[in-house]
Design a protein around this motif. Structure first.
Motif, mmCIF file in Angstrom:
data_model
loop_
_atom_site.group_PDB
_atom_site.id
_atom_site.type_symbol
_atom_site.label_atom_id
_atom_site.label_comp_id
_atom_site.label_asym_id
_atom_site.label_seq_id
_atom_site.Cartn_x
_atom_site.Cartn_y
_atom_site.Cartn_z
ATOM 1 N N ALA A 384 -2.841 -15.016 17.659
ATOM 2 C CA ALA A 384 -1.856 -14.048 17.164
ATOM 3 C C ALA A 384 -2.538 -12.977 16.326
ATOM 4 C CB ALA A 384 -0.782 -14.771 16.356
ATOM 5 N N LEU A 385 -3.472 -13.384 15.485
ATOM 6 C CA LEU A 385 -4.176 -12.451 14.613
ATOM 7 C C LEU A 385 -5.018 -11.465 15.407
ATOM 8 C CD1 LEU A 385 -4.370 -12.074 11.523
ATOM 9 C CD2 LEU A 385 -6.415 -13.509 11.571
ATOM 10 N N SER A 386 -5.567 -11.903 16.532
ATOM 11 C CA SER A 386 -6.469 -11.054 17.323
ATOM 12 C C SER A 386 -5.763 -9.855 17.954
ATOM 13 C CB SER A 386 -7.141 -11.889 18.420
ATOM 14 O OG SER A 386 -6.207 -12.308 19.400
ATOM 15 N N ALA A 387 -4.433 -9.847 17.933
ATOM 16 C CA ALA A 387 -3.686 -8.739 18.547
ATOM 17 C C ALA A 387 -3.570 -7.524 17.632
ATOM 18 C CB ALA A 387 -2.290 -9.225 18.937
ATOM 19 N N PHE A 388 -3.995 -7.637 16.363
ATOM 20 C CA PHE A 388 -3.750 -6.568 15.393
ATOM 21 C C PHE A 388 -5.026 -5.824 15.013
ATOM 22 C CE2 PHE A 388 -0.411 -9.752 14.730
ATOM 23 C CZ PHE A 388 0.719 -8.959 14.889
ATOM 24 N N ASP A 389 -4.819 -4.543 14.623
ATOM 25 C CA ASP A 389 -5.900 -3.689 14.141
ATOM 26 C C ASP A 389 -5.609 -3.266 12.704
ATOM 27 O OD1 ASP A 389 -7.666 -3.385 16.450
ATOM 28 O OD2 ASP A 389 -5.973 -2.361 17.396
ATOM 29 N N THR A 390 -6.622 -2.739 12.046
ATOM 30 C CA THR A 390 -6.446 -2.213 10.691
ATOM 31 C C THR A 390 -5.357 -1.149 10.668
ATOM 32 O OG1 THR A 390 -8.784 -2.612 10.245
ATOM 33 C CG2 THR A 390 -7.623 -1.102 8.768
ATOM 34 N N GLY A 391 -4.446 -1.259 9.722
ATOM 35 C CA GLY A 391 -3.344 -0.312 9.604
ATOM 36 C C GLY A 391 -2.052 -0.775 10.245
ATOM 37 N N ASP A 392 -2.121 -1.796 11.110
ATOM 38 C CA ASP A 392 -0.915 -2.312 11.753
ATOM 39 C C ASP A 392 -0.023 -3.016 10.729
ATOM 40 O OD1 ASP A 392 -1.809 -1.411 14.164
ATOM 41 O OD2 ASP A 392 -2.343 -3.385 14.971
ATOM 42 N N LYS A 393 1.289 -2.968 10.995
ATOM 43 C CA LYS A 393 2.267 -3.694 10.197
ATOM 44 C C LYS A 393 3.016 -4.667 11.097
ATOM 45 C CE LYS A 393 3.138 0.060 6.877
ATOM 46 N NZ LYS A 393 4.173 0.938 6.282
ATOM 47 N N THR A 394 3.361 -5.832 10.532
ATOM 48 C CA THR A 394 4.120 -6.809 11.308
ATOM 49 C C THR A 394 4.842 -7.751 10.358
ATOM 50 O OG1 THR A 394 3.997 -8.331 13.187
ATOM 51 C CG2 THR A 394 2.297 -8.552 11.483
ATOM 52 N N LYS A 395 5.627 -8.636 10.916
ATOM 53 C CA LYS A 395 6.345 -9.643 10.139
ATOM 54 C C LYS A 395 5.617 -10.992 10.231
ATOM 55 C CE LYS A 395 10.074 -7.084 9.219
ATOM 56 N NZ LYS A 395 10.510 -6.737 7.842
ATOM 57 N N VAL A 396 5.649 -11.737 9.142
ATOM 58 C CA VAL A 396 5.134 -13.092 9.139
ATOM 59 C C VAL A 396 6.229 -14.011 8.617
ATOM 60 C CG1 VAL A 396 4.125 -12.854 6.828
ATOM 61 C CG2 VAL A 396 3.265 -14.627 8.360
ATOM 62 N N VAL A 397 6.379 -15.176 9.236
ATOM 63 C CA VAL A 397 7.361 -16.170 8.808
ATOM 64 C C VAL A 397 6.607 -17.414 8.377
ATOM 65 C CG1 VAL A 397 9.344 -17.585 9.458
ATOM 66 C CG2 VAL A 397 9.094 -15.270 10.403
ATOM 67 N N VAL A 398 6.912 -17.884 7.162
ATOM 68 C CA VAL A 398 6.268 -19.097 6.652
ATOM 69 C C VAL A 398 7.321 -20.105 6.232
ATOM 70 C CG1 VAL A 398 4.259 -17.801 5.848
ATOM 71 C CG2 VAL A 398 6.123 -18.283 4.250
ATOM 72 N N LYS A 399 6.955 -21.373 6.337
ATOM 73 C CA LYS A 399 7.783 -22.444 5.774
ATOM 74 C C LYS A 399 7.297 -22.691 4.358
ATOM 75 C CE LYS A 399 9.459 -25.974 7.664
ATOM 76 N NZ LYS A 399 9.656 -27.317 8.261
ATOM 77 N N ARG A 400 8.220 -22.636 3.410
ATOM 78 C CA ARG A 400 7.909 -22.895 2.010
ATOM 79 C C ARG A 400 8.859 -23.986 1.532
ATOM 80 N NH1 ARG A 400 7.820 -17.649 -1.354
ATOM 81 N NH2 ARG A 400 5.903 -17.385 -0.107
ATOM 82 N N GLY A 401 8.337 -25.219 1.538
ATOM 83 C CA GLY A 401 9.217 -26.345 1.267
ATOM 84 C C GLY A 401 10.208 -26.492 2.406
ATOM 85 N N ALA A 402 11.504 -26.533 2.073
ATOM 86 C CA ALA A 402 12.533 -26.661 3.111
ATOM 87 C C ALA A 402 12.993 -25.313 3.636
ATOM 88 C CB ALA A 402 13.729 -27.427 2.538
ATOM 89 N N ASP A 403 12.512 -24.228 3.048
ATOM 90 C CA ASP A 403 12.983 -22.884 3.411
ATOM 91 C C ASP A 403 12.010 -22.168 4.341
ATOM 92 O OD1 ASP A 403 15.170 -23.249 1.667
ATOM 93 O OD2 ASP A 403 13.962 -22.544 -0.041
ATOM 94 N N GLU A 404 12.540 -21.193 5.084
ATOM 95 C CA GLU A 404 11.716 -20.259 5.842
ATOM 96 C C GLU A 404 11.769 -18.905 5.153
ATOM 97 O OE1 GLU A 404 12.337 -19.885 10.013
ATOM 98 O OE2 GLU A 404 11.376 -21.822 10.456
ATOM 99 N N VAL A 405 10.606 -18.310 4.943
ATOM 100 C CA VAL A 405 10.499 -17.038 4.234
ATOM 101 C C VAL A 405 9.863 -16.025 5.163
ATOM 102 C CG1 VAL A 405 9.517 -15.853 2.244
ATOM 103 C CG2 VAL A 405 10.292 -18.221 2.015
ATOM 104 N N GLU A 406 10.471 -14.856 5.252
ATOM 105 C CA GLU A 406 9.904 -13.765 6.069
ATOM 106 C C GLU A 406 9.347 -12.689 5.159
ATOM 107 O OE1 GLU A 406 11.796 -12.191 9.860
ATOM 108 O OE2 GLU A 406 12.061 -10.428 8.559
ATOM 109 N N ALA A 407 8.184 -12.161 5.527
ATOM 110 C CA ALA A 407 7.551 -11.100 4.727
ATOM 111 C C ALA A 407 6.903 -10.098 5.672
ATOM 112 C CB ALA A 407 6.508 -11.690 3.785
ATOM 113 N N GLU A 408 6.671 -8.890 5.131
ATOM 114 C CA GLU A 408 6.007 -7.850 5.924
ATOM 115 C C GLU A 408 4.529 -7.803 5.540
ATOM 116 O OE1 GLU A 408 6.295 -3.127 5.952
ATOM 117 O OE2 GLU A 408 7.943 -4.069 7.084
ATOM 118 N N ILE A 409 3.684 -7.775 6.557
ATOM 119 C CA ILE A 409 2.239 -7.740 6.383
ATOM 120 C C ILE A 409 1.712 -6.390 6.836
ATOM 121 C CG2 ILE A 409 0.045 -8.641 7.273
ATOM 122 C CD1 ILE A 409 1.168 -10.588 5.369
ATOM 123 N N GLU A 410 0.838 -5.798 6.030
ATOM 124 C CA GLU A 410 0.113 -4.607 6.462
ATOM 125 C C GLU A 410 -1.372 -4.912 6.426
ATOM 126 O OE1 GLU A 410 -0.536 0.149 5.488
ATOM 127 O OE2 GLU A 410 0.939 -1.020 4.369
#
Length: 411
Positions: A384-410
């Motif tokens: 998944a990481l290999s698809a991106f270049d410097t400057g790209d933006k995307t969403k990442v979803v992580v499990k934090r305990g029992a919750d799912e958290v979405e964040a924006e990555i640049e």
């Protein structure tokens, strides 16, 4: 004058330990680590005075344990090389004096049981000094990288095994090697296999310990190389009652066992995982799990005992899994938990001022989605990481305990 005073101080330090109530042969795992990871050794960078002091200490320990010398010069095997400027080039061991050269020192001891075959037990003892190439420290001032886990821990377990094997398991001889130059590209082990002080055709198998000092609460231990001989996977499982074992079949990896695998010798490599202090000044003695190291030493001893009457193990080639690793131009700025075997990629540390930190990701988060790609394990994360270049933006979803958290990555 500075170097003379430094060496004199280290000799006094060694003498103080030798003159204590305990003899050198009775020193504990914790005491070995404490000496090797002391600030006075200034991080044991290859060729430095601190590394030479560490080599002298290991040689003293070998002598006290009754190991005979097996280097070209007593316990020592020196090699001189010119550092590589191209990571893909072969290291040049034949160089002229004064040509930007460095001298590394392997320390080699032998336990002769008059057996036909020899088990090689190894660990590297060099580290990064004040922050040589490979350091992940980004502070402004120079700091000593003591390398308590990487790899005073492996040397301490090696010495503990030498003590255990003195009177037991006589089916093989034992060659104990403390390698120099590992951090610069497996140089000491590579040199040894090309200039071996024993007949490598009589080498039974090789055991390598690199970063075995931070066994976690879940007792996860990685054992690599289980595919390099048909019996190894069975033996690794049969002797385990303490650990959650993460197996890897490949004999190729970023430590000294690779040099022996490439010489067609079966290998096992033991590793308790990376952490936030990896290749940083924070890798110090108070953070190690000494009880865990004792347990790992006993486990390796049990494997050796189980194989004692098995004769010479057949070698088997394995797939080089590193050839399948996708190449990528960007990173999240996290330390993955390589020993995590659940669904996703668990974060074991977050680097300062990197995309993950800026997005609010935390240690312990489990990445389950990156962009449009589901992350089920380490390999899918890297794809998944290999698809991106410097400057790209995307969403990442992580499990934090029992919750799912979405964040924006640049990136």
């Amino acid at each position: 004058m500075k170097n003379i005073l430094f060496i004199l101080f280290l000799l006094v330090l060694i003498a103080c330990k030798t003159d204590s109530n305990k003899k050198m042969k009775d020193i504990t795992i914790k005491e070995d680590v404490a000496f090797l990871a002391d600030d006075k050794l200034e991080g044991r960078q290859t060729g430095s005075d601190g590394e030479l002091a560490a080599a002298d200490y290991i040689a003293e320990r070998f002598e006290a344990l009754g190991l005979s010398t097996k280097g070209p010069d007593g316990y020592f095997q020196t090699f001189t090389f010119k550092p590589k400027t191209d990571p893909h080039q072969e290291v040049n061991y034949t160089v002229k004096d004064g040509d930007s050269t460095i001298t590394g020192t392997n320390v080699i001891g032998f336990l002769d049981n008059n057996a036909e075959n020899t088990i090689i037990i190894g660990a590297h003892y060099d580290h990064l000094g004040y922050g040589a190439e490979g350091s992940l420290y980004r502070g402004e001032s120079q700091e000593i990288h003591n390398g308590a886990d990487d790899n005073a821990s492996g040397i301490a377990v090696l010495l503990n095994l030498a003590q255990k094997l003195k009177k037991k398991n006589k089916g093989n001889n034992y060659l104990f090697i403390a390698f120099s130059g590992e951090e610069m590209g497996l140089l000491g082990s590579n040199y040894f296999t090309k200039h071996s002080t024993i007949d490598l055709s009589k080498a039974n198998y090789m055991l390598n310990m690199d970063m075995v000092g931070r066994l976690k609460k879940d007792s996860t231990l990685a054992v690599y190389g289980v595919g390099t001989s048909p019996i190894l996977k069975q033996v690794v499982k049969a002797n385990n009652s303490k650990f959650k074992i993460i197996e890897n079949e490949s004999g190729v990896g970023p430590s000294d066992h690779t040099s022996f695998y490439n010489s067609e010798i079966p290998v096992l490599h033991f590793f308790t995982g990376q952490h936030e202090d990896y290749h940083k000044p924070g890798d110090d003695i108070e953070k190690l799990n000494y009880k865990g190291m004792e347990t790992i030493s006993t486990y390796i001893f049990d494997i050796i005992s189980d194989l004692d009457d098995n004769g010479k193990l057949p070698f088997r080639k394995t797939k080089n899994e590193s050839e399948d690793v996708p190449r990528f131009k960007v990173g999240l700025g996290v330390i993955p938990d390589y020993l995590y075997d659940g669904k996703g990629m668990r974060i074991d540390g977050v680097s300062e001022d990197k995309p993950a930190q800026k997005a609010g990701l935390q240690k312990g988060d489990i990445v389950v989605k990156l962009g449009d790609s589901l992350v089920t394990d380490m390999m899918s994360y890297m794809r998944a990481l290999s698809a991106f270049d410097t400057g790209d933006k995307t969403k990442v979803v992580v499990k934090r305990g029992a919750d799912e958290v979405e964040a924006e990555i640049e990136f």
